[in-house]
Design an enzyme around this catalytic site. Structure first.
Site: not given
Ligand code: ADP
Length: 457
Positions: A47, A284, A394, A423, A439
């Site tokens: 969002g 939430r 989340h 996260e 965010l």
């Molecule tokens: P945050 O909000 O904490 O930045 P996101 O979900 O936006 O988390 O981003 C986390 C990113 O990490 C995602 O793009 C996901 O595909 C990537 N990711 C998760 N596991 C791996 C991994 N083993 N190797 C490389 N990238 C990864």
């Protein structure tokens, strides 16, 4: 294949890209590993509301706020389970990090609003839809610093490399190549949460009814890889049982898209009988627990013309109400009787629920559910309804960090060479994250992680 950079970042969501940029601004060369075919993770489909105390936007709207209030609401809204030092770091740095994003080209609208479960009007709304503004801004920086930062897509980190107790690199798999990435300075884990990993969810869930069949808002890559990799080098995981659900999932997909809600002040929730059941301005977890107690854990969001002054007004997901109605994903009617007929709820109950809500708007509440967030009555046709179900959103738990974003081991010591942000970390949002705080969290701690990683010897 072996490659080397000062800082290796795992994950190209909001936290990882913020870390990469901050590290580069501190003089480091950076390699970012992303397992999916595109950057963005959950950030780009979120969002995208960003909480920060911001007098320049809040004072003209007559909104009182303070960093202390943001702290108290965050800490108490998570049942005081979070680490107060981390919460303090987040709320104090939320606005500076927002200004930092603006300095990179990120654009927010000139106003602030109360996001679902955010409790207070301090959420900033990006100009671009969803989280695309953040990721586009990050990628523009990275593209214009391509001699310094390399982003490798479809490259999945599989293991952290350690030497004498220090994290020195990452093993990864590309589509056709196995890699070893060496970090001159440090590794930043920013792999996001585990909302899309049903097995991990089931293993840690203790707050909710079985989640096995509950859908998620998350992208498919949110599988908790970073937690597993970090734990293998001794990292302490905290708060893993705290899984956040939203009551706003699309019944078919679990996604937030199709949500007709515009202002939380101006809509109510009713169950299949047409009755309200919860304070729709609550936390939430409170709203979602209320929803689980209703028949089929199913509800309708009910609102009126105040949210859609004309049929072409778009929701937060770039969808017009006219499109949603045409697709059968929302209903519109010129009377509550007709709306009740279309959605199959008892018309007398629906009308009584709306009348009850309208009386509370007049008095300003709190109403019998304890609701205090009000703006307009639901009294102006057309009236609209949209179906919603619980959805996993989340994961509050994850790698324990300190205020420098260093990963902490099970004895409470820093793991040399390892930072974590976003996260994938735990201990910030406690048992329940306020809407709009993710965010802020990922940008504050992503930036801190990148800056400190670049400063390692
Ligand atoms: P945050 O909000 O904490 O930045 P996101 O979900 O936006 O988390 O981003 C986390 C990113 O990490 C995602 O793009 C996901 O595909 C990537 N990711 C998760 N596991 C791996 C991994 N083993 N190797 C490389 N990238 C990864």
């Amino acid at each position: 294949k072996t490659e080397t950079a000062d800082v290796i970042v795992i994950g190209a969501g909001g936290a990882g890209l913020a870390a990469a940029i901050a590290a580069n601004q501190s003089g480091a060369t950076v390699i970012v590993l992303e397992k999916m075919p595109r950057a963005g993770g959950n950030t780009i489909i979120s969002g995208a509301a960003y909480n920060a105390v911001d007098p320049s936007r809040q004072i003209p709207l007559g909104i009182e706020d303070s960093v202390d209030l943001h702290f108290t609401q965050t800490y108490e809204g998570g049942d005081k389970v979070g680490d107060p030092a981390l919460v303090r770091t987040m709320v104090e740095n939320a606005y500076p990090a927002l200004q930092w994003m603006e300095s990179l080209g990120m654009e927010f609208t000139p106003t602030v609003f109360t996001v679902l479960g955010g409790l207070w009007p301090r959420a900033h709304k990006p100009v671009k839809p969803l989280g695309t503004g953040y990721i586009d801004t990050d990628l523009e920086y990275i593209n214009s610093h391509s001699s310094q930062i390399t982003l490798l897509l479809e490259t999945e980190a599989t293991e952290l490399i350690t030497k004498n107790g220090r994290v020195t690199g990452v093993k990864a798999k590309g589509l056709s190549t196995d890699y070893v990435f060496n970090a001159n300075k440090a590794v930043v884990i920013a792999t996001g949460g585990f909302g899309a990993n049903i097995e991990l969810r089931d293993r840690f869930n203790s707050m909710w009814p079985a989640l096995t069949n509950i859908k998620t808002t998350n992208h498919p890559g949110a599988t908790g890889d970073g937690l597993v990799m970090a734990e293998a080098v001794g990292a302490n995981l905290v708060g893993m049982e705290y899984i956040q659900l939203l009551p706003m999932g699309d019944p078919d997909t679990g996604s937030l898209s199709g949500n007709i809600e515009q202002n939380v002040e101006n809509r109510i929730f009713v169950n299949k009988s047409g009755n309200r059941f919860v304070d729709e301005g609550a936390r939430r977890d409170v709203m979602t627990k209320g929803l689980f107690e209703q028949q089929d854990a199913f509800m309708w969001v009910i609102l009126d013309r105040h949210s859609y002054p004309n049929p072409d007004v778009k929701n937060n997901f770039n969808e017009t109400i006219a499109e949603l109605i045409a697709q059968g994903r929302a209903y519109g009617a010129n009377s509550l009787d007709d709306l009740a007929r279309q959605i199959g709820v008892n018309a007398e109950n629906l009308k009584a629920a709306v009348a009850d809500f309208n009386r509370a708007v007049e008095t300003g509440g709190p109403d019998r559910f304890g609701r205090t967030l009000f703006q307009d009555k639901i009294d102006t046709p057309p009236f609209y309804a949209g179906a919603r179900e619980p959805t996993v959103h989340h994961t509050m738990g994850g790698i324990q960090i300190n205020t420098r974003a260093q990963a902490i081991d099970k004895k409470g010591n820093v793991i040399p060479g390892l930072y974590a942000a976003g996260e994938v970390t735990g201990g910030i949002h406690g048992s329940n994250r306020l809407g709009g705080n993710a965010l802020a969290d990922i940008h504050v701690f992503g930036r801190i992680a990148g800056t400190n990683a670049a400063a390692e010897k």
